[in-house]
Design an enzyme around this catalytic site. Sequence first.
Site, PDB file in Angstrom:
ATOM      1  N   ARG A 189       0.857  -1.199   0.000  1.00  0.00           N
ATOM      2  CA  ARG A 189       0.000   0.000   0.000  1.00  0.00           C
ATOM      3  C   ARG A 189       0.887   1.242   0.000  1.00  0.00           C
ATOM      4  O   ARG A 189       1.772   1.376   0.846  1.00  0.00           O
ATOM      5  CB  ARG A 189      -0.879  -0.031   1.247  1.00  0.00           C
ATOM      6  CG  ARG A 189      -1.877   1.097   1.375  1.00  0.00           C
ATOM      7  CD  ARG A 189      -2.582   1.011   2.712  1.00  0.00           C
ATOM      8  NE  ARG A 189      -3.415  -0.169   2.839  1.00  0.00           N
ATOM      9  CZ  ARG A 189      -3.630  -0.801   3.991  1.00  0.00           C
ATOM     10  NH1 ARG A 189      -3.058  -0.390   5.100  1.00  0.00           N
ATOM     11  NH2 ARG A 189      -4.410  -1.860   4.029  1.00  0.00           N
TER      12      ARG A 189
ATOM     13  N   ARG B 172      -1.338   6.385   9.775  1.00  0.00           N
ATOM     14  CA  ARG B 172      -1.376   5.879   8.398  1.00  0.00           C
ATOM     15  C   ARG B 172      -1.628   7.006   7.392  1.00  0.00           C
ATOM     16  O   ARG B 172      -1.613   8.177   7.746  1.00  0.00           O
ATOM     17  CB  ARG B 172      -2.438   4.791   8.309  1.00  0.00           C
ATOM     18  CG  ARG B 172      -2.132   3.616   9.244  1.00  0.00           C
ATOM     19  CD  ARG B 172      -3.065   2.466   8.992  1.00  0.00           C
ATOM     20  NE  ARG B 172      -2.761   1.330   9.847  1.00  0.00           N
ATOM     21  CZ  ARG B 172      -3.344   0.145   9.721  1.00  0.00           C
ATOM     22  NH1 ARG B 172      -4.248  -0.054   8.783  1.00  0.00           N
ATOM     23  NH2 ARG B 172      -3.043  -0.853  10.535  1.00  0.00           N
TER      24      ARG B 172
ATOM     25  N   LYS C 210      -3.215   0.868  15.323  1.00  0.00           N
ATOM     26  CA  LYS C 210      -3.261   1.725  14.142  1.00  0.00           C
ATOM     27  C   LYS C 210      -3.915   3.063  14.470  1.00  0.00           C
ATOM     28  O   LYS C 210      -4.742   3.155  15.384  1.00  0.00           O
ATOM     29  CB  LYS C 210      -4.005   1.028  13.002  1.00  0.00           C
ATOM     30  CG  LYS C 210      -5.452   0.658  13.311  1.00  0.00           C
ATOM     31  CD  LYS C 210      -6.037  -0.176  12.175  1.00  0.00           C
ATOM     32  CE  LYS C 210      -7.452  -0.634  12.521  1.00  0.00           C
ATOM     33  NZ  LYS C 210      -8.006  -1.517  11.489  1.00  0.00           N
TER      34      LYS C 210
ATOM     35  N   LYS D 230      -5.481   6.735  12.481  1.00  0.00           N
ATOM     36  CA  LYS D 230      -5.888   7.294  11.193  1.00  0.00           C
ATOM     37  C   LYS D 230      -6.267   8.762  11.333  1.00  0.00           C
ATOM     38  O   LYS D 230      -6.920   9.148  12.299  1.00  0.00           O
ATOM     39  CB  LYS D 230      -7.071   6.490  10.629  1.00  0.00           C
ATOM     40  CG  LYS D 230      -6.726   5.034  10.359  1.00  0.00           C
ATOM     41  CD  LYS D 230      -7.925   4.242   9.890  1.00  0.00           C
ATOM     42  CE  LYS D 230      -7.543   2.791   9.602  1.00  0.00           C
ATOM     43  NZ  LYS D 230      -8.718   1.983   9.196  1.00  0.00           N
TER      44      LYS D 230
ATOM     45  N   CYS E 202     -15.025  -3.617   0.814  1.00  0.00           N
ATOM     46  CA  CYS E 202     -13.588  -3.860   1.010  1.00  0.00           C
ATOM     47  C   CYS E 202     -13.142  -4.972   0.059  1.00  0.00           C
ATOM     48  O   CYS E 202     -13.952  -5.567  -0.656  1.00  0.00           O
ATOM     49  CB  CYS E 202     -13.309  -4.239   2.462  1.00  0.00           C
ATOM     50  SG  CYS E 202     -13.956  -5.864   2.914  1.00  0.00           S
TER      51      CYS E 202
ATOM     52  N   CYS F  46      -7.536 -11.278   1.278  1.00  0.00           N
ATOM     53  CA  CYS F  46      -7.448 -10.808   2.661  1.00  0.00           C
ATOM     54  C   CYS F  46      -7.501 -11.980   3.633  1.00  0.00           C
ATOM     55  O   CYS F  46      -8.459 -12.764   3.620  1.00  0.00           O
ATOM     56  CB  CYS F  46      -8.573  -9.831   2.977  1.00  0.00           C
ATOM     57  SG  CYS F  46      -8.492  -9.266   4.696  1.00  0.00           S
TER      58      CYS F  46
ATOM     59  N   CYS G  57     -15.427  -8.701   6.998  1.00  0.00           N
ATOM     60  CA  CYS G  57     -15.187  -9.093   8.385  1.00  0.00           C
ATOM     61  C   CYS G  57     -15.486  -7.882   9.253  1.00  0.00           C
ATOM     62  O   CYS G  57     -15.769  -6.801   8.731  1.00  0.00           O
ATOM     63  CB  CYS G  57     -13.739  -9.574   8.556  1.00  0.00           C
ATOM     64  SG  CYS G  57     -12.528  -8.241   8.712  1.00  0.00           S
TER      65      CYS G  57
ATOM     66  N   CYS H  61     -12.886  -2.157   7.289  1.00  0.00           N
ATOM     67  CA  CYS H  61     -12.261  -1.526   6.125  1.00  0.00           C
ATOM     68  C   CYS H  61     -13.270  -0.992   5.115  1.00  0.00           C
ATOM     69  O   CYS H  61     -13.013  -0.005   4.442  1.00  0.00           O
ATOM     70  CB  CYS H  61     -11.308  -2.502   5.438  1.00  0.00           C
ATOM     71  SG  CYS H  61      -9.971  -3.068   6.502  1.00  0.00           S
TER      72      CYS H  61
END
Length: 570
Positions: free
Chosen positions: A83, A153, A215, A217, A434, A440, A479, A483
């Site tokens: 990415r 990110r 993470k 954002k 997603c 994935c 899931c 995302c």
Amino acid sequence: MSDKHPGPLVVEGKLADAERLKKESNYLRGTIAEDLNEGLTGGFNGDNFLLIRFHGMYQQDDRDIRAERAEQKLEPRHAMMLRCRLPGGIITPKQWLAIDKFAADNTLYGSIRLTNRQTFQFHGILKKNVKPAHQMLHEVGLDALATANDVNRNVLCSSNPVESELHQEAYQWAKKISEHLLPQTRAYAEIWLDQEKVATTDKEPILGETYLPRKFKTTVVVPPHNDVDLHANDLNFVAIAEKGKLVGFNLLVGGGLSIEHGNKATYARTASEFGYLPLDKTLAVAEAVVTTQRDWGNRTDRKNAKTKYTLERVGVETFKAEVEKRAGIKFEPIRPYEFTTRGDRFGWVKGIDKQWHLTLFIENGRLLDYPDRALKSGVAAIAKIHQGDFRLTANQNLIVAGVPESQKEKIEQLARQHGLMENVTMQRENSMACVSFPTCPLAMAEAERFLPAFVTRVEEVMSRHGVGEEHIVLRVTGCPNGCGRAMLAEIGLVGKAPGRYNLHIGGNRIGTRIPRMYRENITEDEILTNLDELIGRWAKEREADEGFGDFTIRAQIVNPVLDPARDFWQ
């Protein structure tokens, strides 16, 4: 979402193993460089499997053929997803042509995937091609640093192609924030770009030796367009303008959508308003929020490590006061702002700079040459003559930006010739998924491959009830990790098992309300049966211009999620 239940500033207990991994990694180096030359496996070993995420990659395998390969006594077909870091989603035609060529020559699938993190991904890079991928990005002025794992990110920014001067200012701040919060370790340059190791000791003044607990954002958003879905993010700067000039930001902190099935200690949460700050305090405030989360975030349980949980545990006012102390600021009251839209505006629009901008709908963000639509070749053909830039949107679409009148006709001709400007319904334009299967590793149900045919079936239901020209914000995620941003949709499907989803309803069109679970673990046909009844009621009983999500709340079909920490699962 206030200080109702303040708790300890730091969670004591046994640290999660990820904390050991980061501490022992020698500032994200691990043994990645040595592992690259290990020919016995197509994957990365031990801690390196997770460490490569800090360098913008996830190790994946083709799950469609996993069982078959196991039967043949072969390891899964490992390949990397890479990415790019692309603050604000802006990329030049020259850069685009380089990534287009790399995708064709060096990936298993040959595609470029535009993501709702406003960047692009390569899927299916074999281990031998990983280093060349990073070097290709570097040669054109890009990198993949810090696009995954426990760091800040890719920074999102509204893709507004009309108010170009204001957008340009906001974009510059998105870039500055991204650079300011990047890891300082030289590991990326040493491993991927063969740069010499510098003798000085590594330091991470903002992120710390063990980086963030989870993470993180960030967005810069220009009202009235909430096209970045700010409430999915930890840190949000809402642009406040006077006479078309940016003067400061409203700060919102603690949004996040990831949950875990059946774990009531997890929940989706919208961001909390902290206050207004002048432009010159932007970087100090960004740093203060990050360092407060670094020091107070839960390092014992990764399921409860994100900023949203820290705010709920210590209290919003306590967190805000700490940010003020660290940044040397006193927030002013929130300045007035309003969101009216969040989708992209397709087709041609003219900016105040007299330049034209063409927004192209890219279903699921997947650029590939299909038998009837050579989408990837079409964008490359445009890139060869385009003199402006491309903007990737947070809705997985592509803007050809800064087109002079003299080039408009030629670019439209190329777009139409390659199937990039076909008639698309409003419902399809407002639906998103997603990646999910086959690449994935977290996928529980289909999403990207499921969405196109599912949207067609939803459109049939809407047409039957006389609302076929309208739209409902629809999101599918394979899931519960969020995302696909289903937890900010009017209709959100969250994968539970192959062919089965939880159905959430009650979000709104502008993305400021969390939807509530309406039915659990149901099939596609059962979802459509439920939607047939609900859309039928909406069509008959709605008020003027009332969106589907707003109707389901007003009609008391579901209760709004008002206090996620306490009522998300009710």
